[in-house]
Scaffold this motif. Structure first.
Motif: not given
Lengths: 162, 291
Positions: A50-54, A75, A159, A161-162, B60, B62-63, B158-159, B162, B166
Motif C-alpha cells: 500500500r503506497y503511503d507517502k514519498t 511501527f 506498507y 497492514n491496511i 502519514s 492515515l497509517q 482510502i485511495n 492518499l 500526496e
C-alpha cells in the motif's frame, strides 16, 4: 617616490574594479530534479504494498563530499517497502540503510546499495525490532566550479497492514 | 507485555520532512548572480548546527489511524472535533494545527464508515486550505467531488485520501513549507492520540496500549518541529509547553528509560501512568482544537 605611490594606488584600484566585475558575473544553476515523474516511478515500484507517502530530499552539490541522513519512523508489526530513486541527481550517489545513525559505533547496515544505483528497493520485515531506520546518502563533490548543481532524491514508503 | 520494539534511540532528529523547495517539474538550468550565491551561503552558515542531525520523515496520519483501528479502536460518536469549529480558528498557526486535527478525524471517520462525518471533515479541511493559501491542494483535481461520489466504497475513498495526502505533501515541498507540514502533522498526532487514549480508557487492551506508547517515539520530533517554526508565537510556545509536559512525564516513568534508550516495557506502566498521560494529551488537544 610620489610616482610609485600613484602607480600603487592605480594598481590597487584596478584590482578592486576587477573584483567588482567578477562579483557581477552570473553563475549557472542546473537542477536535475524531476520530482513528479520520479514520484510516479516510485509509486509503481511500491506495488503490491500500500503506497503511503514519498519524501523528497533536496541536494545542493558542493565542492566536497556530503552525507545526508533521513530518519524514518517504523511501527512494529508493519512490513515496509521502501523505494529510493536517485535519477534526479546529476551524479551517482551511494545509499546505505542503517538501524541507528551511522556515526553510532553499534549501528548495523541493513542495506548497502552500489554507487550510482538509480532505484533501490528495500523491504523491511515485520520482525524488525527498532523504531527507526536511517537512510544515508553519500553525495559526491560537484565537478563544476562555475555551476551550482542541484538535484533531488525521492524516498517512497509503502506498507502492508491496511 | 513488551513491545517488539524494545528500544528507541533518542537521537534528536530534525523534525522536518525533507522536501524539495523548488518546482521539481523538469530538470532545469537557470542562472544566478554572485549576490544570490552569497545570500545562500549566509543561510547555510545559519543552518550549520542542524546539518549533523538526520532529517525526519513525517509518518502519514492515515497509517497511524489504521494502526489504531487494527488494534481494536472503535468509533465513539461526538468524540472528534466538531467540523463547525472550523470558523473558530483565527491565526494561521491554529488553522494549520486543525487542518491536521480534522485530517485525523476524517481518517477516523472513514475507517469507521462514518460517511457523512467524513465529508464534513473534508469540507472543513478544504476551507482551512483556502484560508491558509493551500487551496491548490483541492484545485488541481476534483478531490472533494470524487470523495463524495465514492463515499460508500472504502477502498476508493482510502485511495482518494492518499491522493489528498500526496497533494498536500507536494504543495508543501514545492513551496518550501516543511515547517507547516510538521504543524499539520502535530495537530493530527494530538487528535489521534486523544482518540486513542479515550479508546484505551473505555476498552483497555494491551494491543492498543502498546500502539499508543509506540507513538510516543515521535514526540521528540514534534517538539523539535515547534522549535524550527520560523515565526515563534505565544501559540507555538504554549503548544510546545504541552508537548514537553507529555514528554517529560513519559520519560520520568520508572523503568521506561534506560540511559539513552526506551525499554518500551509496557509492564512498567501503571494505570496511574496511563491516566496521567491521557490527561496531559487531553489538555494538549484542548489547546489545539479549542474545546
Amino acid at each position: 617616490m610620489k610616482l610609485r605611490n600613484i602607480l600603487a594606488v592605480a594598481a590597487l584600484s584596478g584590482l578592486v574594479l576587477m573584483s567588482a566585475k567578477g562579483g557581477d558575473e552570473e553563475m549557472k544553476i542546473t537542477d536535475a530534479c524531476k520530482r513528479n515523474e520520479t514520484i510516479e516511478k516510485v509509486k509503481t515500484e511500491i506495488i503490491p504494498f500500500r503506497y503511503d507517502k514519498t519524501t523528497t530530499t533536496k541536494v545542493m552539490f558542493k565542492g566536497y563530499k556530503q552525507s545526508i541522513q533521513v530518519a524514518v519512523p517504523i511501527f512494529y508489526d508493519s512490513k515496509y517497502k521502501f523505494v529510493i530513486n536517485t535519477e534526479g541527481l546529476p551524479y551517482g550517489v551511494k545509499v546505505t540503510i542503517y538501524d541507528k545513525p551511522k556515526n553510532i559505533s553499534s549501528s548495523k547496515i541493513l542495506y548497502e546499495g552500489a554507487e550510482g544505483e538509480k532505484q533501490i528497493v528495500f523491504e523491511l520485515p515485520s520482525t524488525y525490532d527498532r523504531t527507526r531506520i536511517y537512510v544515508d546518502y553519500d553525495i559526491p563533490a560537484s565537478e563544476k566550479a562555475d555551476t551550482k548543481e542541484k538535484g533531488c532524491i525521492v524516498l517512497g514508503a509503502g506498507y502492508e497492514n491496511i | 507485555m513488551k513491545l517488539k520494539n524494545k528500544s528507541l534511540f533518542l537521537v534528536p532528529a530534525l523534525a522536518f520532512a525533507v522536501a524539495c523547495g523548488d518546482s521539481g517539474q523538469d530538470a532545469a538550468t537557470t542562472t544566478t548572480s554572485a549576490d544570490d550565491v552569497a545570500t545562500e551561503a549566509i543561510e547555510s552558515v545559519e543552518n550549520v548546527d542542524m546539518e549533523d542531525e538526520p532529517d525526519f520523515l513525517i509518518p502519514s496520519a492515515l497509517q497511524i489511524s489504521t494502526i489504531f483501528q487494527n488494534s481494536g479502536l472503535t468509533y465513539v460518536e461526538g468524540l472528534t472535533n466538531d467540523p463547525a469549529n472550523v470558523s473558530n480558528y483565527v491565526s494561521k498557526y491554529s488553522k494549520m494545527l486543525n487542518f491536521g486535527s480534522y485530517t485525523a478525524d476524517m481518517f477516523y471517520s472513514v475507517l469507521n464508515d462514518q460517511s457523512q462525518m467524513s465529508i464534513e471533515y473534508l469540507r472543513s479541511i478544504r476551507q482551512l486550505s483556502e484560508e491558509t493559501g493551500m487551496a491548490s491542494i483541492f484545485n488541481t483535481g476534483p478531490i472533494f467531488e470524487r470523495f463524495e461520489q465514492n463515499i460508500g466504497d472504502r477502498d476508493s475513498v482510502i485511495n482518494i485520501m492518499l491522493e489528498f495526502q500526496e497533494k498536500t505533501d507536494i504543495y508543501i515541498a514545492e513551496n518550501g513549507e516543511e515547517h507547516n507540514a510538521m504543524t499539520i502533522f502535530t495537530g493530527a498526532w494530538v487528535e489521534g492520540m486523544f482518540i486513542g487514549f479515550d479508546g484505551l480508557q473505555n476498552k483497555p487492551t494491551e494491543e492498543l496500549k502498546g500502539r499508543l506508547i509506540e507513538q510516543m517515539s515521535i514526540l521528540p520530533n514534534l517538539i523539535k518541529g515547534v522549535d524550527y517554526q520560523p515565526n515563534q508565537t505565544d501559540e507555538s510556545a504554549k503548544l510546545k509547553e504541552h508537548l514537553v509536559g507529555i514528554q517529560t512525564y513519559f520519560d520520568g516513568i520508572e523503568g521506561l528509560l534506560n540511559k539513552e534508550e526506551y525499554t518500551m516495557d509496557l509492564s512498567v506502566l501503571t494505570d496511574e501512568n496511563i491516566n496521567e498521560l491521557s490527561t496531559r494529551i487531553q489538555e494538549a488537544r484542548k489547546f489545539v482544537v479549542g474545546s
